[in-house]
Design a protein around this motif. Structure first.
Motif, mmCIF file in Angstrom:
data_model
loop_
_atom_site.group_PDB
_atom_site.id
_atom_site.type_symbol
_atom_site.label_atom_id
_atom_site.label_comp_id
_atom_site.label_asym_id
_atom_site.label_seq_id
_atom_site.Cartn_x
_atom_site.Cartn_y
_atom_site.Cartn_z
ATOM 1 N N PHE A 91 -0.050 5.166 -1.127
ATOM 2 C CA PHE A 91 -0.105 4.404 0.124
ATOM 3 C C PHE A 91 -0.224 5.382 1.285
ATOM 4 O O PHE A 91 0.123 6.556 1.160
ATOM 5 C CB PHE A 91 1.087 3.455 0.285
ATOM 6 C CG PHE A 91 2.428 4.124 0.402
ATOM 7 C CD1 PHE A 91 2.857 4.699 1.600
ATOM 8 C CD2 PHE A 91 3.292 4.162 -0.690
ATOM 9 C CE1 PHE A 91 4.097 5.311 1.692
ATOM 10 C CE2 PHE A 91 4.536 4.776 -0.593
ATOM 11 C CZ PHE A 91 4.939 5.351 0.592
ATOM 12 N N THR A 107 0.089 6.759 5.288
ATOM 13 C CA THR A 107 0.778 6.762 6.582
ATOM 14 C C THR A 107 -0.125 7.501 7.576
ATOM 15 O O THR A 107 -1.120 8.104 7.187
ATOM 16 C CB THR A 107 2.151 7.473 6.515
ATOM 17 O OG1 THR A 107 1.951 8.808 6.073
ATOM 18 C CG2 THR A 107 3.101 6.770 5.574
ATOM 19 N N ALA A 163 1.866 1.040 8.571
ATOM 20 C CA ALA A 163 1.644 2.001 7.486
ATOM 21 C C ALA A 163 1.900 1.341 6.134
ATOM 22 O O ALA A 163 2.400 0.221 6.070
ATOM 23 C CB ALA A 163 2.545 3.199 7.667
ATOM 24 N N GLY A 164 1.555 2.029 5.081
ATOM 25 C CA GLY A 164 1.841 1.539 3.733
ATOM 26 C C GLY A 164 0.648 0.894 3.060
ATOM 27 O O GLY A 164 0.773 0.342 1.961
ATOM 28 N N LYS A 176 -2.473 0.417 0.805
ATOM 29 C CA LYS A 176 -2.786 1.060 -0.477
ATOM 30 C C LYS A 176 -4.124 1.812 -0.396
ATOM 31 O O LYS A 176 -5.068 1.338 0.236
ATOM 32 C CB LYS A 176 -2.855 -0.017 -1.559
ATOM 33 C CG LYS A 176 -2.968 0.532 -2.965
ATOM 34 C CD LYS A 176 -2.798 -0.602 -3.959
ATOM 35 C CE LYS A 176 -3.721 -0.420 -5.132
ATOM 36 N NZ LYS A 176 -3.607 -1.489 -6.110
#
Lengths: 164, 134
Positions: free
Chosen positions: B43, B45, B124-125, B127
């Motif tokens: 993932f 950021t 954020a996060g 995939k």
């Protein structure tokens, strides 16, 4: 510390890392509800993130100093062990979480009695990956855009700085 | 060792797919390690100091090589954080922050990555998947 214990510790770190690779550690969800001064959850979260980043810096620094021959193994092991013990205790007291400080404590005990250079590198490599992922989860949970915009807007509105 | 265009890496971020050419001649160890482990998922950021840079961790460690100052579209490796850095636009007034182990270059649909990366700054996060394109 026998080589069997080190193998087990490395295995445990690998399992935890794999489990949390694409799934947020449960205790981070609990952390979201931790209220700090004036019920501020953001301060608790961001401080925990910064703290885990400091842990990474410590591991990286000592590991590289050992790899580059700047410090011997009999200094590197106990020194990093002591640093991780302090971080473990602080994280436990400040953020009331368990998994991260437990792991740091376990590794610190191992490092204090590390039998070989190879084992030191093996353990710290796995710890770097585990703490690194944990830190990314904490980072991903923060809404940097809103925080940044709110900060800028307040600065403009207040038009004052500390001491003015 | 194949030529760069023989082995392209696909980067899927949200709804966008971009192509990354690997710099086999300049960073053979990093290219080989990543290529041999594809597909990979993680993932994303966003960088906080350097503008227009996204970051995603990979589940292994590698030594740095081909340390250079990144430019737009470059893809690098940051050993300390076991992560890939991708500069989707100008690095801004405080960036780039120094030489990075550059191992790839986005050669197609960087603008798509930019669109998705802007959303990563907001949340954020997201995939990301790296896969063998050719």
């Amino acid at each position: 510390m026998s080589s069997f214990d080190i193998e087990k510790l490395c295995k445990d770190l690998e399992i935890l890392f794999k489990m949390e690779w694409m799934d947020r550690p449960e205790e981070i969800e609990q952390l979201e509800g931790r209220k700090g001064a004036w019920d501020c959850t953001f301060a608790v979260h961001i401080n925990c993130m910064r703290e885990s980043q400091e842990v990474l810096e410590w591991i990286w620094l000592v590991r590289n100093a050992l790899k580059n021959g700047h410090i011997p193994l009999d200094i590197a092991g106990p020194f990093l062990g002591k640093a991780l013990t302090e971080k473990s205790d602080k994280i436990r007291r400040y953020y009331k979480i368990k998994e991260l400080p437990d792991i740091l404590k376990q590794v610190s005990l191992t490092l204090s009695e590390i039998p070989s250079y190879g084992d030191f590198i093996k353990v710290t490599d796995r710890l770097l990956l585990y703490v690194g992922r944990y830190n990314y989860w904490l980072d991903a949970d923060l809404d940097w855009k809103t925080l940044s915009e709110t900060h800028e807007s307040l600065r403009e509105k207040q038009g004052e700085r500390v001491g003015d | 060792m194949g030529k760069s265009h023989d082995r392209l890496v696909g980067i899927q971020l949200g709804n966008e797919i971009a192509e990354c050419e690997l710099l086999w001649d300049q960073a053979p160890n990093i290219c080989n390690t990543i290529w041999s482990r594809l597909p990979l998922e993680s993932f994303v950021t966003h960088a906080k100091i350097c503008s227009h840079e996204i970051i995603f961790m990979l589940p292994f460690m590698m030594e740095g090589e081909n340390m250079k100052i990144p430019k737009i579209g470059d893809v690098g490796w940051w050993g300390k954080r076991s992560c890939v850095n991708l500069w989707y636009n100008d690095p801004g007034p405080l960036g780039p922050l120094g030489p990075t182990a550059l191992f790839g270059k986005v050669t197609n649909n960087l603008e798509g990555i930019e669109q998705e990366a802007k959303m990563v700054w907001a949340k954020a996060g997201k995939k990301i998947v790296l896969f063998r394109k050719t």
